[in-house]
Design a protein around this motif. Structure first.
Motif, mmCIF file in Angstrom:
data_model
loop_
_atom_site.group_PDB
_atom_site.id
_atom_site.type_symbol
_atom_site.label_atom_id
_atom_site.label_comp_id
_atom_site.label_asym_id
_atom_site.label_seq_id
_atom_site.Cartn_x
_atom_site.Cartn_y
_atom_site.Cartn_z
ATOM 1 N N GLN A 91 -17.818 -9.897 -29.473
ATOM 2 C CA GLN A 91 -17.978 -8.761 -30.364
ATOM 3 C C GLN A 91 -16.942 -8.826 -31.491
ATOM 4 O O GLN A 91 -15.832 -9.316 -31.307
ATOM 5 C CB GLN A 91 -17.815 -7.447 -29.601
ATOM 6 C CG GLN A 91 -18.834 -7.248 -28.496
ATOM 7 C CD GLN A 91 -20.244 -7.082 -29.032
ATOM 8 O OE1 GLN A 91 -20.464 -6.495 -30.092
ATOM 9 N NE2 GLN A 91 -21.220 -7.617 -28.301
ATOM 10 N N ILE A 92 -17.323 -8.317 -32.673
ATOM 11 C CA ILE A 92 -16.415 -8.286 -33.814
ATOM 12 C C ILE A 92 -15.499 -7.069 -33.682
ATOM 13 O O ILE A 92 -15.971 -5.930 -33.571
ATOM 14 C CB ILE A 92 -17.192 -8.239 -35.145
ATOM 15 C CG1 ILE A 92 -18.027 -9.516 -35.320
ATOM 16 C CG2 ILE A 92 -16.237 -8.065 -36.320
ATOM 17 C CD1 ILE A 92 -18.890 -9.505 -36.568
ATOM 18 N N TYR A 93 -14.181 -7.335 -33.710
ATOM 19 C CA TYR A 93 -13.211 -6.252 -33.570
ATOM 20 C C TYR A 93 -12.378 -6.033 -34.825
ATOM 21 O O TYR A 93 -11.703 -5.006 -34.937
ATOM 22 C CB TYR A 93 -12.272 -6.539 -32.386
ATOM 23 C CG TYR A 93 -12.923 -6.336 -31.054
ATOM 24 C CD1 TYR A 93 -12.898 -5.103 -30.426
ATOM 25 C CD2 TYR A 93 -13.595 -7.376 -30.418
ATOM 26 C CE1 TYR A 93 -13.509 -4.902 -29.194
ATOM 27 C CE2 TYR A 93 -14.210 -7.187 -29.190
ATOM 28 C CZ TYR A 93 -14.162 -5.951 -28.591
ATOM 29 O OH TYR A 93 -14.776 -5.761 -27.381
ATOM 30 N N ALA A 94 -12.386 -6.984 -35.758
ATOM 31 C CA ALA A 94 -11.605 -6.823 -36.977
ATOM 32 C C ALA A 94 -12.163 -7.735 -38.054
ATOM 33 O O ALA A 94 -12.879 -8.708 -37.762
ATOM 34 C CB ALA A 94 -10.128 -7.135 -36.729
ATOM 35 N N MET A 95 -11.838 -7.420 -39.315
ATOM 36 C CA MET A 95 -12.206 -8.238 -40.466
ATOM 37 C C MET A 95 -10.928 -8.607 -41.208
ATOM 38 O O MET A 95 -10.089 -7.741 -41.485
ATOM 39 C CB MET A 95 -13.161 -7.485 -41.388
ATOM 40 C CG MET A 95 -14.487 -7.097 -40.751
ATOM 41 S SD MET A 95 -15.511 -8.509 -40.282
ATOM 42 C CE MET A 95 -15.892 -9.194 -41.897
ATOM 43 N N ALA A 96 -10.775 -9.922 -41.518
ATOM 44 C CA ALA A 96 -9.540 -10.427 -42.120
ATOM 45 C C ALA A 96 -9.796 -10.891 -43.542
ATOM 46 O O ALA A 96 -10.834 -11.509 -43.836
ATOM 47 C CB ALA A 96 -8.959 -11.573 -41.289
ATOM 48 N N ASP B 38 -3.577 -10.732 -32.676
ATOM 49 C CA ASP B 38 -3.433 -9.963 -31.443
ATOM 50 C C ASP B 38 -3.774 -8.509 -31.743
ATOM 51 O O ASP B 38 -3.190 -7.903 -32.649
ATOM 52 C CB ASP B 38 -2.012 -10.060 -30.888
ATOM 53 C CG ASP B 38 -1.711 -11.442 -30.323
ATOM 54 O OD1 ASP B 38 -2.656 -12.095 -29.855
ATOM 55 O OD2 ASP B 38 -0.537 -11.856 -30.360
ATOM 56 N N LEU B 39 -4.706 -7.973 -30.980
ATOM 57 C CA LEU B 39 -5.114 -6.580 -31.140
ATOM 58 C C LEU B 39 -4.343 -5.735 -30.136
ATOM 59 O O LEU B 39 -4.584 -5.816 -28.929
ATOM 60 C CB LEU B 39 -6.623 -6.453 -30.900
ATOM 61 C CG LEU B 39 -7.222 -5.063 -31.088
ATOM 62 C CD1 LEU B 39 -7.127 -4.632 -32.545
ATOM 63 C CD2 LEU B 39 -8.677 -5.037 -30.614
ATOM 64 N N PRO B 40 -3.375 -4.918 -30.584
ATOM 65 C CA PRO B 40 -2.575 -4.118 -29.644
ATOM 66 C C PRO B 40 -3.422 -3.080 -28.916
ATOM 67 O O PRO B 40 -4.522 -2.711 -29.359
ATOM 68 C CB PRO B 40 -1.528 -3.450 -30.553
ATOM 69 C CG PRO B 40 -1.531 -4.243 -31.822
ATOM 70 C CD PRO B 40 -2.935 -4.750 -31.974
ATOM 71 N N ALA B 41 -2.905 -2.621 -27.795
ATOM 72 C CA ALA B 41 -3.587 -1.565 -27.051
ATOM 73 C C ALA B 41 -3.638 -0.289 -27.891
ATOM 74 O O ALA B 41 -2.723 -0.005 -28.670
ATOM 75 C CB ALA B 41 -2.855 -1.299 -25.736
ATOM 76 N N PHE B 42 -4.709 0.455 -27.730
ATOM 77 C CA PHE B 42 -4.936 1.737 -28.402
ATOM 78 C C PHE B 42 -5.137 1.594 -29.906
ATOM 79 O O PHE B 42 -5.012 2.579 -30.640
ATOM 80 C CB PHE B 42 -3.787 2.720 -28.141
ATOM 81 C CG PHE B 42 -3.504 2.966 -26.679
ATOM 82 C CD1 PHE B 42 -4.438 3.605 -25.890
ATOM 83 C CD2 PHE B 42 -2.319 2.533 -26.107
ATOM 84 C CE1 PHE B 42 -4.192 3.830 -24.546
ATOM 85 C CE2 PHE B 42 -2.066 2.756 -24.772
ATOM 86 C CZ PHE B 42 -3.006 3.411 -23.980
ATOM 87 N N ARG C 36 -13.238 -2.012 -34.372
ATOM 88 C CA ARG C 36 -13.712 -1.546 -33.069
ATOM 89 C C ARG C 36 -12.508 -1.365 -32.150
ATOM 90 O O ARG C 36 -11.603 -2.203 -32.113
ATOM 91 C CB ARG C 36 -14.694 -2.555 -32.472
ATOM 92 C CG ARG C 36 -15.308 -2.110 -31.140
ATOM 93 C CD ARG C 36 -15.970 -3.302 -30.442
ATOM 94 N NE ARG C 36 -17.021 -3.864 -31.267
ATOM 95 C CZ ARG C 36 -18.312 -3.544 -31.132
ATOM 96 N NH1 ARG C 36 -18.678 -2.677 -30.211
ATOM 97 N NH2 ARG C 36 -19.216 -4.107 -31.906
ATOM 98 N N ALA C 37 -12.479 -0.279 -31.380
ATOM 99 C CA ALA C 37 -11.396 -0.014 -30.436
ATOM 100 C C ALA C 37 -11.736 -0.606 -29.071
ATOM 101 O O ALA C 37 -12.912 -0.740 -28.711
ATOM 102 C CB ALA C 37 -11.140 1.484 -30.316
ATOM 103 N N VAL C 38 -10.691 -0.963 -28.321
ATOM 104 C CA VAL C 38 -10.859 -1.495 -26.971
ATOM 105 C C VAL C 38 -10.541 -0.383 -25.983
ATOM 106 O O VAL C 38 -9.467 0.226 -26.041
ATOM 107 C CB VAL C 38 -9.945 -2.713 -26.735
ATOM 108 C CG1 VAL C 38 -10.081 -3.218 -25.300
ATOM 109 C CG2 VAL C 38 -10.280 -3.824 -27.715
ATOM 110 N N GLU C 39 -11.450 -0.133 -25.074
ATOM 111 C CA GLU C 39 -11.259 0.915 -24.080
ATOM 112 C C GLU C 39 -10.245 0.456 -23.035
ATOM 113 O O GLU C 39 -10.390 -0.605 -22.421
ATOM 114 C CB GLU C 39 -12.589 1.240 -23.393
ATOM 115 C CG GLU C 39 -12.511 2.360 -22.370
ATOM 116 C CD GLU C 39 -12.150 3.695 -23.005
ATOM 117 O OE1 GLU C 39 -11.514 4.510 -22.314
ATOM 118 O OE2 GLU C 39 -12.516 3.915 -24.181
ATOM 119 N N THR C 40 -9.162 1.246 -22.830
ATOM 120 C CA THR C 40 -8.129 0.912 -21.852
ATOM 121 C C THR C 40 -8.378 1.553 -20.499
ATOM 122 O O THR C 40 -7.974 1.019 -19.471
ATOM 123 C CB THR C 40 -6.753 1.343 -22.370
ATOM 124 O OG1 THR C 40 -6.744 2.764 -22.587
ATOM 125 C CG2 THR C 40 -6.421 0.627 -23.671
ATOM 126 N N GLY C 41 -9.015 2.713 -20.495
ATOM 127 C CA GLY C 41 -9.305 3.384 -19.234
ATOM 128 C C GLY C 41 -8.111 4.011 -18.562
ATOM 129 O O GLY C 41 -8.163 4.314 -17.363
#
Length: 375
Positions: free
Chosen positions: A143-148, A103-107, A185-190
């Motif tokens: 899209q790739i958001y993290a590497m484990a 799970d990728l948390p916000a911000f 990679r960061a996720v844009e919350t807007g």
């Protein structure tokens, strides 16, 4: 002329004030919740990531010769500059193909670390002692958001003896890596864009939405507007710093939410029944008794007389008995609460399976004012 001092009037007033003070002290406090416990701002949420990888270093508990494990190892070795010869099927008892979730948390920002869960997808018996090879984690958009990567912590244990007997404790095919993935990679919350930010209730309720609007407008006039039973539109100032401060203040406001819908939830698999406090009963009477049927089967052996040339005969003998336990009747007055229902059913000695039947009967009779949901 001497005016008499009004002792009686003063005593009566003191008694009235004392009674009011006791009423204030003894009155049950209203249950207040924070706005942050009732909902969340739109767009500020976690995002699910998944990936496919290979765990190595297992003590012979891997997937062995499964084709997809071999293909995965070819890909891993290819990235490292090692090419396996065509047609070679290596035995991979020490490797296992796994699915990776996180799970990728916000911000979340690049460089931060998050936990990952690793689960087998093949015939691997245990992941204990294994290490995950560097694997990408992708989002719903591909899209790739993290590497484990990292060593697994497995809480389960699986043991197999030579004769085939097995012993398994918990689940040895699932492991976890604390801080096992690095965000790339960061996720844009807007949350800092636009003039309006929407806030959503966890559960739809027009009364609660209206009370949230009133609580916000009471401190910040003309800020909140109800759009439907879930969403409120908030007019917030531009700029991340000012908007974040106002959002933090709004989340800490307290209010009394609307009473939950009367509902009875029945778990058909476990027999669990959950009844919330909003359930009420119209006048009804419930009778519950126990009926026990007992059948005893015996066999009688009949021996022929001496020198009679007869044969031994076996005849069945059955005895059927029926007993009915003492029946009790529980009477519910109008508006009976959950506590009254529970007390009466306990006195009747109702089992969980019988409770479901009683609730269904009350629903059919129109005495149970609640929605029944079977899961």
């Amino acid at each position: 002329m001497i005016t008499p001092f009004p002792f009686r009037a003063i005593v009566q007033r003191l008694a009235l004030l004392a009674g009011l003070a006791c009423a204030v002290v003894l009155a049950p406090p209203a249950q207040a919740d924070r706005i942050r416990d009732l909902g969340s701002f739109q767009g500020i949420r976690t995002n699910q990531l998944t990936g496919y990888g290979v765990v190595v270093g297992l003590p012979g508990t891997g997937d062995d010769t499964l084709e997809y494990v071999t293909q995965a190892m070819r890909g891993v070795s290819g990235r490292l500059g090692l090419q396996l010869p065509p047609g070679v099927q290596p035995g991979l008892k020490n490797a296992a193909a796994v699915m990776i979730t996180a799970d990728l948390p916000a911000f979340s920002k690049p460089g931060q670390r998050i936990d990952v869960t690793v689960s087998t997808i093949g015939k691997a018996k245990s992941l204990r002692g294994g290490a995950l090879i560097l694997s990408p984690l992708v989002g719903a958009d591909g899209q790739i958001y993290a590497m484990a990567q990292g060593n697994l912590a497995v809480g389960g244990l699986g043991i197999t003896a030579k004769d085939g007997s097995q012993l398994t404790v918990n689940v040895p095919t699932v492991g976890r890596i604390a801080d096992g993935a690095t965000v790339e990679r960061a996720v844009e919350t807007g949350f800092d864009h636009g003039d309006t930010l929407r806030w959503n209730l966890f559960q739809a309720d027009f009364l609660t939405a209206s009370r949230v609007r009133d609580a916000i407008n009471g401190k910040y006039p003309d800020t909140a507007k109800v759009e439907d039973g879930v969403t409120l539109a908030l007019k917030l100032p531009a700029g991340a710093d000012r908007r974040a401060s106002l959002m933090a203040s709004i989340e800490m406001l307290e209010l009394t939410p609307g009473e939950a819908q009367a509902k009875v939830i029945v778990n058909s698999r476990t027999g669990t029944v959950v009844i919330n406090s909003a359930v009420r009963l119209t006048p009804a009477a419930i009778s519950h008794g126990k009926l026990v049927v007992r059948i005893d089967e015996k066999q009688h052996v009949s021996q022929p007389g001496p020198f009679s040339q007869g044969k031994t005969a076996i005849t069945p003998s059955s005895a059927i008995s029926l007993s009915e336990g003492d029946g009790h009747v529980a009477l519910f007055k109008p508006g009976a609460s959950l506590a009254s229902l529970v007390d009466a059913l306990n006195k009747l000695g109702v089992s969980p399976s019988d409770l479901v039947a009683i609730l269904e009967a009350l629903k059919q009779a129109g005495s149970l004012k609640a929605e029944m949901e079977v899961i």
